[in-house]
Design an enzyme around this catalytic site. Structure first.
Site, PDB file in Angstrom:
ATOM      1  N   ARG A 124       0.966  -1.075  -0.115  1.00 49.55           N
ATOM      2  CA  ARG A 124       0.155   0.046  -0.022  1.00 49.55           C
ATOM      3  C   ARG A 124       0.962   1.276   0.094  1.00 49.55           C
ATOM      4  O   ARG A 124       0.492   2.223  -0.259  1.00 49.55           O
ATOM      5  CB  ARG A 124      -0.899   0.061   1.355  1.00 49.55           C
TER       6      ARG A 124
ATOM      7  N   ARG B 122       9.616   5.662  -3.176  1.00 51.35           N
ATOM      8  CA  ARG B 122      10.157   6.408  -4.145  1.00 51.35           C
ATOM      9  C   ARG B 122      11.639   6.972  -3.967  1.00 51.35           C
ATOM     10  O   ARG B 122      12.044   7.293  -2.965  1.00 51.35           O
ATOM     11  CB  ARG B 122       9.247   7.650  -4.793  1.00 51.35           C
TER      12      ARG B 122
ATOM     13  N   ARG C 223      -9.250  -6.604  13.469  1.00 50.83           N
ATOM     14  CA  ARG C 223      -8.291  -5.784  14.176  1.00 50.83           C
ATOM     15  C   ARG C 223      -9.218  -4.674  14.795  1.00 50.83           C
ATOM     16  O   ARG C 223     -10.018  -4.051  14.045  1.00 50.83           O
ATOM     17  CB  ARG C 223      -7.085  -5.285  13.770  1.00 50.83           C
TER      18      ARG C 223
ATOM     19  N   ARG D  98      -0.120   5.411  16.295  1.00 53.83           N
ATOM     20  CA  ARG D  98      -0.166   6.683  15.663  1.00 53.83           C
ATOM     21  C   ARG D  98      -0.733   7.831  16.709  1.00 53.83           C
ATOM     22  O   ARG D  98      -1.562   7.376  17.639  1.00 53.83           O
ATOM     23  CB  ARG D  98      -1.315   6.824  14.513  1.00 53.83           C
TER      24      ARG D  98
ATOM     25  N   GLU E 134      -3.696   6.196  19.088  1.00 49.46           N
ATOM     26  CA  GLU E 134      -4.537   5.049  18.627  1.00 49.46           C
ATOM     27  C   GLU E 134      -3.819   3.968  18.826  1.00 49.46           C
ATOM     28  O   GLU E 134      -2.648   3.582  18.363  1.00 49.46           O
ATOM     29  CB  GLU E 134      -4.521   5.242  16.845  1.00 49.46           C
TER      30      GLU E 134
ATOM     31  N   TYR F 175      -9.952  -4.791   2.614  1.00 51.13           N
ATOM     32  CA  TYR F 175      -9.219  -3.519   3.029  1.00 51.13           C
ATOM     33  C   TYR F 175      -9.515  -2.487   2.201  1.00 51.13           C
ATOM     34  O   TYR F 175      -8.515  -1.965   1.629  1.00 51.13           O
ATOM     35  CB  TYR F 175      -7.920  -3.789   3.271  1.00 51.13           C
TER      36      TYR F 175
ATOM     37  N   ASP G 243     -10.138   1.440   0.744  1.00 49.52           N
ATOM     38  CA  ASP G 243     -10.163   2.811   1.163  1.00 49.52           C
ATOM     39  C   ASP G 243     -11.414   3.343   0.902  1.00 49.52           C
ATOM     40  O   ASP G 243     -12.138   2.642   0.221  1.00 49.52           O
ATOM     41  CB  ASP G 243      -8.943   3.431   0.328  1.00 49.52           C
TER      42      ASP G 243
END
Ligand code: FAD
Ligand code: UDP
Length: 364
Positions: A169, A173, A246, A277, A297, A345, A347
């Protein structure tokens, strides 16, 4: 009599309700929580728009989906550029030249590639799991500092037992570019996600605080067809066993400072810090309030009674899900959709796309 009962007022349910209503169908949306919008729900706390179920950044490469959401909300120009904190060391994400230069004191793409190529040699053949995939993408140093412990906190299992696709995901770069996403379009609704979903559901009957399972008989009698966006395993009474999910626990505090952490999202990538996070919500909206709301989190194992957030799509669970999916094919007036209904999963843009496809199928 309604044409459709839509169980769940998250993004998937809201898109279905909007599209069906626009096709002239009569819809009833029910929602077990006391508010609409599912996990993208936002609410104002201490004058800050808080992403109550975790940070949500809308991003898509699909012009049609971008145009679609912009019908319902105005988006700002937020670009997600989170940082990682590994035992106090700060790295840019996603993995890019800023990360590599901090990690190895290199300056050019060629130097960075040389180190990664050297380190990835330990993985032979196709990566078989997340650990091998991560090392093969960015090498062992980054795997150990920025991936291994974060992932094990997030998913509650070792990286060599997790599917490789999860780490794919993230962009890798060799440019100095901290944009977390590669997609062409990105932003956050200026008035929050709840307003976006409210706008989608305009003119549609919604009943909050209604759990489908508690009123199944009565609700099934109200509509000709049902779109169910809750957990598929729960719908079938966990007859093949519960799927693994989860869950998350959020801890929020308001601080009397204007700028607490300097960025919207910090990932804590070591094992000592229990949360994954830390989110400073005002930065999603370029806020200038004198105070700020920060949320930590904490991932945890799902069990009955908790909210399911992430499907654990390893082989064992996929096989179990397939059994539920087979069972669902025998239904002729019921379809499952969304993250919980399809055990995917998704988005937000994927969830919208999937909902539009479902509507084409049931009404096309
Ligand atoms: P949900 O939002 O879960 O909606 C399902 C709804 O059904 C819920 O409101 C639930 O209460 C209701 N429901 C369930 N069972 C019943 C029942 N029995 N009776 C009545 N109602 C019921 N995507 C992005 O694109 N960008 C991001 O940055 C991003 N960040 C994320 C961060 C986190 C922490 C999480 C968990 C997800 C993130 N996502 C992100 C994914 C995004 O949340 C999903 O794509 C989207 O919410 C999926 O919508 P949905 O309608 O399928 O599911
Ligand atoms: N990941 C990681 N370190 C990070 C961020 C992500 O190892 O700092 C891994 C982790 O396994 C995570 C996956 O990459 O589950 C996908 O990350 P993403 O940010 O897309 O996860 P989400 O926002 O869906 O929780």
């Amino acid at each position: 009599m309604y044409d459709y009962l839509i169980v769940g007022s998250g993004l998937y349910g809201a898109v279905c309700a909007r599209e069906l209503t626009d096709l002239g169908k009569r819809c009833l949306v029910i929602e077990k929580r006391d508010h609409i919008a599912g996990n993208i729900y936002t609410k104002v706390v201490d004058e800050v728009c808080v992403h109550v179920y975790g940070a949500h950044i809308f991003h898509t490469d699909d012009q049609a989906i971008w145009d679609y959401v912009n019908r319902f909300a105005e988006f700002n120009n937020f670009i997600n550029s989170p940082i990682a904190n590994y035992r106090g060391e700060i790295y840019n994400l996603p993995f890019n030249m800023n990360t590599f230069s901090r990690m190895w004191k290199v300056a050019t793409p060629e130097e960075a590639r040389a180190i990664i190529n050297e380190q990835r040699r330990e993985v032979r053949g196709e990566p078989a799991n997340l650990e091998e995939q991560a090392i093969s993408l960015v090498g062992r140093d980054i795997y150990e500092k920025l991936i291994r412990d974060y992932t094990e906190k997030q998913w509650g299992k070792p990286c060599n037992e997790l599917p490789a696709f999860i780490i794919r995901r993230l962009p890798v770069r060799f440019t100095y570019d901290n944009n977390y996403f590669n997609d062409r379009y990105q932003g956050i609704p200026v008035a929050g996600y709840t307003a976006l979903v409210e706008s989608m559901l305009k003119g549609i009957e919604v009943r909050c605080g209604v759990d489908y399972h508690e009123h199944k008989q009565e609700l099934d009698g109200l509509a000709k067809q049902t779109i169910f966006t809750g957990q598929i395993d729960e719908y079938y009474g966990y007859r093949f066993g519960a799927l693994e999910w989860r869950s998350l626990r959020f801890e929020s505090e308001t601080h009397a400072v204007e700028n607490y952490q300097g960025v919207a999202v910090i990932n804590y990538t070591d094992a000592e810090v229990a949360y994954t996070r830390s989110i400073e919500h005002k930065h999603f909206a370029f806020g200038t309030q004198p105070q700020t709301v920060v949320t930590r989190e904490y991932p945890l194992a799902w069990k009955q009674g908790l909210d399911a957030y992430y499907p654990v799509n390893d082989d064992k669970n996929q096989q179990r899900f397939q059994r539920y999916a087979e069972l669902s094919k025998q239904e002729n007036s019921l379809v499952f959709g969304g993250r919980l209904g399809e055990y995917r999963y998704y988005d937000m843009d994927d969830a919208i796309k999937a909902a539009l496809t479902t509507i084409d199928k049931v009404e096309g």
